[in-house]
Design an enzyme around this catalytic site. Structure first.
Site, PDB file in Angstrom:
ATOM      1  N   ARG A   1     -16.549  -1.603  -2.376  1.00 15.14           N
ATOM      2  CA  ARG A   1     -15.704  -0.544  -2.949  1.00 15.14           C
ATOM      3  C   ARG A   1     -16.483   0.770  -3.094  1.00 15.14           C
ATOM      4  NH1 ARG A   1     -11.114  -3.098  -3.809  1.00 15.14           N
ATOM      5  NH2 ARG A   1     -11.195  -5.346  -4.206  1.00 15.14           N
ATOM      6  N   GLY A   2     -17.303   1.021  -2.089  1.00 15.40           N
ATOM      7  CA  GLY A   2     -18.066   2.260  -2.022  1.00 15.40           C
ATOM      8  C   GLY A   2     -19.443   2.184  -2.629  1.00 15.40           C
ATOM      9  N   PHE A   3     -19.703   1.162  -3.443  1.00 21.88           N
ATOM     10  CA  PHE A   3     -21.001   1.073  -4.108  1.00 21.88           C
ATOM     11  C   PHE A   3     -22.143   1.025  -3.103  1.00 21.88           C
ATOM     12  CE2 PHE A   3     -24.546  -1.473  -5.721  1.00 21.88           C
ATOM     13  CZ  PHE A   3     -24.900  -0.727  -6.831  1.00 21.88           C
TER      14      PHE A   3
ATOM     15  N   HIS B   1      -0.162 -12.039   1.164  1.00 21.04           N
ATOM     16  CA  HIS B   1      -1.122 -11.186   0.468  1.00 21.04           C
ATOM     17  C   HIS B   1      -1.786 -11.907  -0.709  1.00 21.04           C
ATOM     18  CE1 HIS B   1      -1.840  -6.621  -0.306  1.00 21.04           C
ATOM     19  NE2 HIS B   1      -2.926  -7.312  -0.502  1.00 21.04           N
TER      20      HIS B   1
ATOM     21  N   SER C   1     -13.291  -4.919   1.797  1.00 25.80           N
ATOM     22  CA  SER C   1     -14.264  -4.264   0.903  1.00 25.80           C
ATOM     23  C   SER C   1     -15.706  -4.635   1.252  1.00 25.80           C
ATOM     24  CB  SER C   1     -13.975  -4.591  -0.567  1.00 25.80           C
ATOM     25  OG  SER C   1     -12.731  -4.074  -0.963  1.00 25.80           O
ATOM     26  N   PRO C   2     -16.084  -4.578   2.538  1.00 25.77           N
ATOM     27  CA  PRO C   2     -17.462  -4.943   2.909  1.00 25.77           C
ATOM     28  C   PRO C   2     -18.493  -3.935   2.426  1.00 25.77           C
ATOM     29  CG  PRO C   2     -16.331  -4.004   4.798  1.00 25.77           C
ATOM     30  CD  PRO C   2     -15.296  -4.170   3.721  1.00 25.77           C
TER      31      PRO C   2
ATOM     32  N   TYR D   1       0.849  -1.193   0.000  1.00 22.13           N
ATOM     33  CA  TYR D   1       0.000   0.000   0.000  1.00 22.13           C
ATOM     34  C   TYR D   1       0.889   1.248   0.000  1.00 22.13           C
ATOM     35  CZ  TYR D   1      -3.758  -3.215   1.466  1.00 22.13           C
ATOM     36  OH  TYR D   1      -4.668  -4.243   1.559  1.00 22.13           O
TER      37      TYR D   1
END
Length: 331
Positions: A204-206, A121, A200-201, A54
């Site tokens: 991804r922002g959706f 990872h 990503s629960p 990251y």
């Protein structure tokens, strides 16, 4: 925030994904990120998730700089196994000497003597998982790592790794719109006593209702490339139709869409999962934290299950190249 257990650790029911403070969703401001990290601990987050890749060390260094003096207040997870090669490009690399070198650098960046939960990872198809986990086990023996995790692997790989050294947790994408772990991984984790950490629960922002399609996203946002399919204009327009009824259910529950999406994850597997929503916005961090106080009854969960799932969402979660590289279930 109430707590849950992952292996030997007692952590906040919601962890904090730190990636977007350094990479993945456009530019971030270090001063704001340092303030967010401080406020997250004050708000009750005790489980922080980062990775060597990251920002190529930036995220780990950010955490070390901001929270080194509060190291005893949180459980720290990081990851190895994606490295920059001699050509300058990022690639999966699970060779033992690379993992060891990555760990040594991460310890320096994080300003800590030990990483609590250290994930592989990604699985390197050129290196048997037994070899990669073997060096992580030696890092445990040396006191540099407390426990081992795996990210985005199949159940078969988990079983092979677990035979070498106990695996504390598996991390994979899991949300209303990403259900792959339900096929086998969640059951395998239950069987082996391995924790499961959904990343990503919020889709991804959706699932917050704030995301836009790729024509409106800034440069450097991974939704414009590796996570592109569901944010392509045509697919996104189809998927966006799910948000009106989703928002109506959230209004009935007296919460935001983001909070309801997190509450859904928190209800899964009899309340044993520890999702790690990420953000670079302090106000969203606080909004997410409040999801830990929301309870959804069985009827609401059933409505959500039927509304947003693998059959109703259009598009793969990654582009074809990345989907092909993931260690996925064989059937």
């Amino acid at each position: 925030m109430h707590t849950r257990t992952i292996g030997p650790f007692t952590v906040s029911a919601l962890g904090l994904g730190c990636m977007s403070m350094s990479w993945g969703y456009g530019a971030a401001d270090d001063a704001t990120s340092e303030r967010l990290l401080q406020e997250a601990l004050d708000a009750g987050y005790t489980f922080l998730d980062t990775a060597a890749m990251y920002g190529m060390g930036h995220n780990e260094s950010l955490i070390g700089r901001a929270l080194g003096h509060r190291r005893g207040e949180f459980t720290l997870a990081s990851k190895c196994g994606i490295a920059r090669g001699e050509d300058g490009n990022l690639s999966v690399n699970g060779r033992p000497e690379v993992l060891r070198r990555t760990c040594e650098q991460s310890l320096r960046n994080l300003q800590t003597e030990v990483i609590d939960l250290y994930y592989l990872h990604r699985l390197d198809p050129q290196v048997p998982v037994e070899e990669s986990v073997g060096v992580l086990a030696r890092l445990v023996d040396e006191g540099k790592v407390r426990s081992i995790g795996l990210s985005e692997v199949s159940s078969e790989t988990l079983r092979r790794a677990h035979a070498v050294h106990p695996i504390t947790a598996v991390q994979s994408e899991y949300s209303l719109w990403a259900r792959t772990p339900e096929r086998r991984m969640l059951a395998t984790c239950r069987e082996l006593g391995v924790g499961f950490v959904p990343f990503s629960p919020l889709g991804r922002g959706f699932l917050t209702g704030r995301a836009q399609d790729i024509t409106h996203l800034e440069e450097g946002d991974i939704r414009t490339n590796v996570c592109r399919p569901r944010f392509e204009p045509d697919n996104f327009a189809t998927n966006q139709r799910l948000l009106q009824p989703f928002g109506e259910i959230a209004a009935e529950q007296g919460c935001s869409m983001a909070q309801m999406a997190l509450a859904w994850v928190l209800e899964r597997e009899e309340g044993t999962l520890v999702p790690i929503p990420g953000t670079k916005h302090p106000e969203y961090m606080r909004e997410n934290a409040a999801a830990g106080n929301i309870r959804l009854d069985a009827a609401v969960v059933a409505r959500l299950d039927g509304l947003i799932n693998d059959r109703t969402v259009k598009g793969e979660r990654y582009n074809a190249q990345l989907m092909a590289s993931i260690d996925s279930e064989k059937d």
